[in-house]
Design a protein around this motif. Structure first.
Motif, PDB file in Angstrom:
ATOM      1  N   GLU A 224       0.839  -1.216   0.000  1.00 52.46           N
ATOM      2  CA  GLU A 224       0.000   0.000   0.000  1.00 52.46           C
ATOM      3  C   GLU A 224       0.865   1.254   0.000  1.00 52.46           C
ATOM      4  N   LYS A 227       1.893   2.081  -3.215  1.00 51.31           N
ATOM      5  CA  LYS A 227       0.749   2.202  -4.131  1.00 51.31           C
ATOM      6  C   LYS A 227       0.631   0.999  -5.068  1.00 51.31           C
ATOM      7  N   LYS A 228       1.105  -0.129  -4.619  1.00 53.35           N
ATOM      8  CA  LYS A 228       0.939  -1.383  -5.360  1.00 53.35           C
ATOM      9  C   LYS A 228      -0.339  -2.060  -4.851  1.00 53.35           C
ATOM     10  N   TYR A 229      -1.477  -1.429  -5.178  1.00 51.58           N
ATOM     11  CA  TYR A 229      -2.742  -1.850  -4.577  1.00 51.58           C
ATOM     12  C   TYR A 229      -3.184  -3.241  -5.046  1.00 51.58           C
ATOM     13  N   GLN A 230      -2.813  -3.616  -6.268  1.00 48.00           N
ATOM     14  CA  GLN A 230      -3.181  -4.938  -6.760  1.00 48.00           C
ATOM     15  C   GLN A 230      -2.468  -6.020  -5.945  1.00 48.00           C
ATOM     16  N   THR A 233      -4.081  -6.193  -2.607  1.00 48.12           N
ATOM     17  CA  THR A 233      -5.360  -6.896  -2.713  1.00 48.12           C
ATOM     18  C   THR A 233      -5.146  -8.401  -2.609  1.00 48.12           C
ATOM     19  N   VAL A 256      -8.118  -0.907  -0.106  1.00 44.32           N
ATOM     20  CA  VAL A 256      -7.326  -0.986  -1.344  1.00 44.32           C
ATOM     21  C   VAL A 256      -8.236  -1.082  -2.571  1.00 44.32           C
ATOM     22  N   LEU A 257      -9.382  -1.723  -2.420  1.00 45.97           N
ATOM     23  CA  LEU A 257     -10.332  -1.746  -3.544  1.00 45.97           C
ATOM     24  C   LEU A 257     -10.830  -0.336  -3.861  1.00 45.97           C
ATOM     25  N   ARG A 259      -9.145   2.400  -3.364  1.00 47.99           N
ATOM     26  CA  ARG A 259      -8.022   3.088  -4.010  1.00 47.99           C
ATOM     27  C   ARG A 259      -7.861   2.650  -5.454  1.00 47.99           C
ATOM     28  N   ARG A 260      -8.240   1.423  -5.760  1.00 46.23           N
ATOM     29  CA  ARG A 260      -8.127   0.915  -7.127  1.00 46.23           C
ATOM     30  C   ARG A 260      -9.308   1.351  -7.996  1.00 46.23           C
TER      31      ARG A 260
END
Length: 566
Positions: A224, A227-230, A233, A256-257, A259-260
């Motif tokens: 997070e 910013k590697k939200y995938q 997740t 995180v969802l 943010r995505r």
């Protein structure tokens, strides 16, 4: 021990080897059947008697007997260590430390004593002595796995990351299966900004212990922050695959969802959690622990707003929303949320005081007063609201109203030292010195070690030029409880100043000015001492600094400057 005969060895074996051992050796001393047995008075017998007294809860008697045992065998490390442990039971840490230091002076490599000394010094906040003891232990015996963890934890508490990293690396070198060692190496790497190393260490912990959820959360947080939200997740989904009821993972996944851009899916998760929050208080605790305490207010407010959709009347969430918005410097919005916290909420007092202080911070003092008056109508038996109302009236110089508010609070809670202290300050500002002194004495009657009251009363005496010996005693006692406090240091200096002992006052005031450089009164006092000692340029500099720091009586300080310039 000095002379270790077979009988003594057997007794020691019984005492510390097998608790249920029964001694059958009396006839070795020539005792005939039926003849009364004489108990041998030696260190081992006394050791046994001491521990029997301990079992009965007679700690003082046990210490006395153990001291007798030690006197018979003064070189026994074991007896000294046992006696030190007994002193610790009595909370006499001074006596315990003296014994442990005595042992280590003659036996610096005694591991059991080092461990006990480390633990005692750690509890006493003597960090360096504890660190030295634990470091010596692992140098002597590298197989002490728990000692690495304790030592590394102490270094981390002091933010000595390099030293902590060294200890944890030693731990994993000696114990490659220590997932705790890799976990803390990951955390240190993350703190040091080395995300790749942190990721490797966390993955290593999961290789050793796949169910270690803490490492998965650390990995998720790491992703997070980048910013590697995938990736984050995937981590949180894996946690939920292993434990579908993990509330913290649900909360983090929702965030995180969001943010995505999957806001509808995130809203569904938050809505469900919001409904659960009405019964499950753990949801609020997770919010506080993971987001509020970490000052991640941006994430917190996203989550809380989502939860409020599922529980719009949840006062706990409204309070946390107010705290988060304040953290984001959205004060008006914060006040709006805080004012919605219901009177029956566990957070009602905190929310009301927080909102009032925000009004004060925004320089809306009358709004703060009006809000507290309304709050008191909702909860008339809460003395805390009267305390803050009194302090706001004090700030507005409405001393009569301040007195009434504080006395109303004392009618509810007659032994509240904070109310009395505030009332004493009000009387002082109201120029009712005798009433102020009497009220501060009341504080000390309730709390004899109240450092603020000790200092206030001592400074009042000093400023009035009366009872200077008593003033010094009070202020020195305050310093015992708050060593290094700039304001109390200033008070002690002022006692010397009033006695005409300017040479003694000077170093104290210079120290006070270093400790609280922005305080205008301390700067004025320092200027006064410089002036008395003929140090004109320094006096002028201090007076000017006092004015720059916002002295409320600017004209009186300017007059001092004019006199020095003549």
């Amino acid at each position: 021990m000095k002379r270790l005969n077979l009988i003594n060895i057997a007794i020691l074996y019984c005492l510390i080897g097998f608790a249920g051992c029964a001694w059958q050796g009396a006839n070795l001393q020539g005792v005939k059947p039926g003849q009364p047995k004489e108990r041998p008075v030696n260190a081992y017998y006394l050791f046994s008697e001491a521990h029997l007294s301990l079992k009965k809860g007679q700690v003082d008697q046990a210490i006395e007997i153990m001291q007798q045992a030690q006197a018979l065998d003064p070189d026994s490390v074991y007896l000294k260590r046992e006696l030190a442990s007994m002193w610790l039971m009595k909370k006499n840490t001074t006596a315990a430390i003296e014994l442990l230091d005595e042992i280590l002076q003659d036996h610096p490599d005694d591991i059991d004593t080092l461990l006990l000394a480390g633990r005692v010094n750690q509890n006493l906040k003597n960090s360096q002595k504890a660190i030295d003891a634990y470091s010596r232990v692992i140098a002597l015996d590298p197989t002490r796995q728990n000692v690495y963890l304790v030592l590394g934890g102490m270094y981390m508490d002091q933010q000595l990351w390099e030293e902590a990293q060294t200890v944890y690396r030693q731990l994993v070198d000696h114990f490659p299966g220590s997932y705790a060692g890799y976990f803390f190496l990951g955390r240190i790497s993350s703190i040091n900004g080395d995300a790749r190393a942190a990721q490797r260490y966390y993955e290593k912990t999961l290789e050793i212990e796949p169910d270690l959820v803490e490492s998965r959360f650390e990995l998720g947080g790491l992703y997070e922050s980048e910013k590697k939200y995938q990736n984050a997740t995937a981590v949180y989904e894996e946690i939920l695959k292993r434990n579908p009821n993990n509330t913290q993972a649900k909360m983090a996944l929702g965030h995180v969802l969001y943010r995505r851009g999957f806001k509808k899916k995130a809203a569904g998760i938050f809505y469900e959690l919001g409904q659960m929050s009405l019964e499950d208080k753990e949801i609020v605790r997770i919010l506080v622990r993971q987001y509020i305490d970490a000052q991640d207010y941006e994430a917190a407010i996203v989550i809380i707003r989502g939860l409020l959709k599922g529980a719009p009347e949840n006062s706990d969430l409204k309070y946390l929303a107010g705290v988060s918005l304040d953290g984001l410097d959205e004060k008006e919005a914060a006040i709006d949320q805080l004012k919605q916290v219901a009177p029956d909420s566990r957070f009602f007092q905190n929310a009301a005081v927080h909102a009032a202080l925000l009004y004060q911070e925004m320089e809306k003092l009358q709004a703060a007063i009006d809000f507290l008056l309304d709050t008191i109508q909702k909860d008339p038996e809460n003395p805390e609201f009267r305390l803050y109302l009194g302090s706001f009236y004090e700030q507005a110089e409405a001393y009569e109203k301040a007195e009434k508010a504080l006395k109303d609070g004392l009618a509810i809670d007659p032994e509240n030292p904070r109310l009395y202290f505030r009332l004493g300050v009000v009387y002082d500002k109201w120029d009712k010195k005798d009433a102020s002194i009497a009220t501060m004495k009341k504080v000390l009657q309730i709390e004899p070690d109240n450092a603020n009251a000790l200092n206030y009363l001592g400074y009042t005496y000093a400023d009035m030029g009366i009872h200077l010996d008593e003033a010094e005693r009070l202020i020195r006692k305050a310093l015992e409880h708050k060593p290094g406090d700039g304001y109390i240091t200033d008070s002690l200096a002022w006692v010397y100043f009033k006695r005409g002992q300017y040479d003694k006052a000077l170093p104290l005031l210079e120290e006070a000015a270093r400790l609280v450089p922005d305080d205008p009164i301390v700067r004025e006092h320092l200027g006064d001492v410089y002036s008395k000692l003929g140090m004109v340029s320094k006096a002028l500099q201090s007076y000017r600094q006092s004015i720059e720091n916002g002295h409320t009586e600017k004209a009186s300080v300017e007059k001092k400057i004019q006199l020095l310039n003549q």
